[in-house]
Design an enzyme around this catalytic site. Structure first.
Site, PDB file in Angstrom:
ATOM      1  N   ASP A   1       0.860  -1.184   0.000  1.00  0.00           N
ATOM      2  CA  ASP A   1       0.000   0.000   0.000  1.00  0.00           C
ATOM      3  C   ASP A   1       0.894   1.232   0.000  1.00  0.00           C
ATOM      4  O   ASP A   1       1.528   1.552   1.004  1.00  0.00           O
ATOM      5  CB  ASP A   1      -0.908   0.008   1.236  1.00  0.00           C
ATOM      6  CG  ASP A   1      -1.874  -1.166   1.242  1.00  0.00           C
ATOM      7  OD1 ASP A   1      -2.399  -1.496   0.155  1.00  0.00           O
ATOM      8  OD2 ASP A   1      -2.080  -1.756   2.320  1.00  0.00           O
ATOM      9  N   LEU A   2       0.953   1.922  -1.114  1.00  0.00           N
ATOM     10  CA  LEU A   2       1.918   2.999  -1.330  1.00  0.00           C
ATOM     11  C   LEU A   2       1.834   4.063  -0.243  1.00  0.00           C
ATOM     12  O   LEU A   2       0.779   4.650  -0.001  1.00  0.00           O
ATOM     13  CB  LEU A   2       1.683   3.633  -2.703  1.00  0.00           C
ATOM     14  CG  LEU A   2       2.658   4.738  -3.116  1.00  0.00           C
ATOM     15  CD1 LEU A   2       4.078   4.205  -3.206  1.00  0.00           C
ATOM     16  CD2 LEU A   2       2.226   5.358  -4.439  1.00  0.00           C
ATOM     17  N   ASP A   3       2.963   4.310   0.426  1.00  0.00           N
ATOM     18  CA  ASP A   3       3.105   5.353   1.444  1.00  0.00           C
ATOM     19  C   ASP A   3       2.142   5.186   2.613  1.00  0.00           C
ATOM     20  O   ASP A   3       1.803   6.153   3.298  1.00  0.00           O
ATOM     21  CB  ASP A   3       2.915   6.755   0.825  1.00  0.00           C
ATOM     22  CG  ASP A   3       4.029   7.110  -0.154  1.00  0.00           C
ATOM     23  OD1 ASP A   3       5.163   6.627   0.049  1.00  0.00           O
ATOM     24  OD2 ASP A   3       3.768   7.848  -1.118  1.00  0.00           O
ATOM     25  N   GLU A   4       1.706   3.956   2.871  1.00  0.00           N
ATOM     26  CA  GLU A   4       0.760   3.710   3.963  1.00  0.00           C
ATOM     27  C   GLU A   4       1.261   2.651   4.937  1.00  0.00           C
ATOM     28  O   GLU A   4       0.484   2.100   5.702  1.00  0.00           O
ATOM     29  CB  GLU A   4      -0.608   3.308   3.397  1.00  0.00           C
ATOM     30  CG  GLU A   4      -1.291   4.400   2.575  1.00  0.00           C
ATOM     31  CD  GLU A   4      -2.671   4.007   2.099  1.00  0.00           C
ATOM     32  OE1 GLU A   4      -3.225   3.033   2.650  1.00  0.00           O
ATOM     33  OE2 GLU A   4      -3.195   4.664   1.179  1.00  0.00           O
TER      34      GLU A   4
END
Length: 292
Positions: free
Chosen positions: A234-237
């Site tokens: 989950d990109l940047d999460e």
């Protein structure tokens, strides 16, 4: 005991870090402390936390002992089995072997390399990997081998396979994305779970895309900052390790926002890497427990 014997015992003493997590239940601290005592360990630091959301118990213990790392691990093995623990014993004197990835912006890379050279980070940096050649001179200045690994849509899978080979070849403990501007594949994120750290500005999910500090300036924000987190699909999460914010005001220019943002990004990333290298960060699902 004579002074000579005392100095000899001190010289043979080693420091280890024990980290563990398991379902919270009575007797954990007593069992762990008892096993360490039987191995001749002196507990120099101990921190515990029980997560109310997941019911998981976390513990980090620093010990000094004349026993070997394997002896400490063997003494704790029955305790780990009895309580269903995920347990690790680390040599506190062993720096984390760190592969740094970067692209064209050098502020985060420079902060890490400067602190490493100054002895302020518990890491060893055997190489830097980049998809651009721009920061090779910085790597050469600090005397760190630089590997150019270009990435295109057609070569992404091959480049990531080469990266994993470098991770294995150099026995890398943690991969640090110091403003590396490529999205890692889901498979690579899973392969590096819990041992890849990223940094980005703290505006997300607002002000995505190009020039986020300029976007923030245009909207009149009063706080800017940075977030360091573990990499996930989950990109940047991913689970957050550290965040820092600073105040800004209407009189400052977009360029000043960028300069301040770069400064806070470098500090935040270095702190996160240090805590990870010192085995102070434990994963609790989508969150982290940070013993600092």
């Amino acid at each position: 005991m004579s002074s000579e014997q005392s100095r000899g015992d001190s010289a043979s003493s080693r420091s280890f870090i024990v980290t563990l997590s398991c379902a919270d239940q009575p007797g954990i601290v007593h069992a762990v402390s008892g096993a360490l005592l039987q191995t001749g360990c002196n507990i120099t630091e101990s921190q515990q936390f029980e997560s109310p959301e997941t019911g998981t118990f976390f513990m980090r213990v620093a010990v000094s002992t004349s026993a070997s790392q394997s002896a400490v691990s063997e003494a704790l093995a029955p305790v780990a089995t009895a309580f269903g623990m995920q347990l690790n014993v680390f040599d506190a004197a062993q720096p984390a072997r760190t592969l740094i990835m970067c692209s064209r912006e050098g502020h985060a890379l420079n902060d890490l390399l400067f602190q490493h050279r100054a002895g302020m980070l518990s890491v060893e940096v055997p190489l830097i990997v980049s998809n651009h050649e721009d920061l090779r001179p910085m790597a050469e200045f600090y005397g760190v081998p630089f590997v150019y690994l270009p990435v295109t849509k057609d070569t992404k899978a091959e480049a990531e396979a080469q990266l994993l080979e470098l991770v294995r070849e150099h026995q890398i403990d943690v991969v640090v994305l110091a403003r590396y501007m490529q999205i890692l594949s889901d498979d690579l994120c899973r392969e590096l779970t819990g041992r890849a750290i990223n940094i980005h500005h703290s505006f997300l999910p607002s002000f995505k895309g190009a020039k986020p500090y300029h976007q923030a300036h245009a909207r009149g924000v009063k706080l800017i900052g940075a977030t360091a987190h573990y990499v996930t699909a989950d990109l940047d999460e991913g689970p957050i390790i550290e965040q820092e914010v600073i105040r800004v005001n209407h009189a400052q220019t977009p360029q000043q926002f960028v300069a301040l943002g770069r400064d806070v990004e470098g500090r935040t990333l270095a702190t996160a890497v240090q805590w990870h290298a010192q085995h102070r960060v434990l994963l609790d699902g989508t969150r982290t427990v940070v013993f600092n």
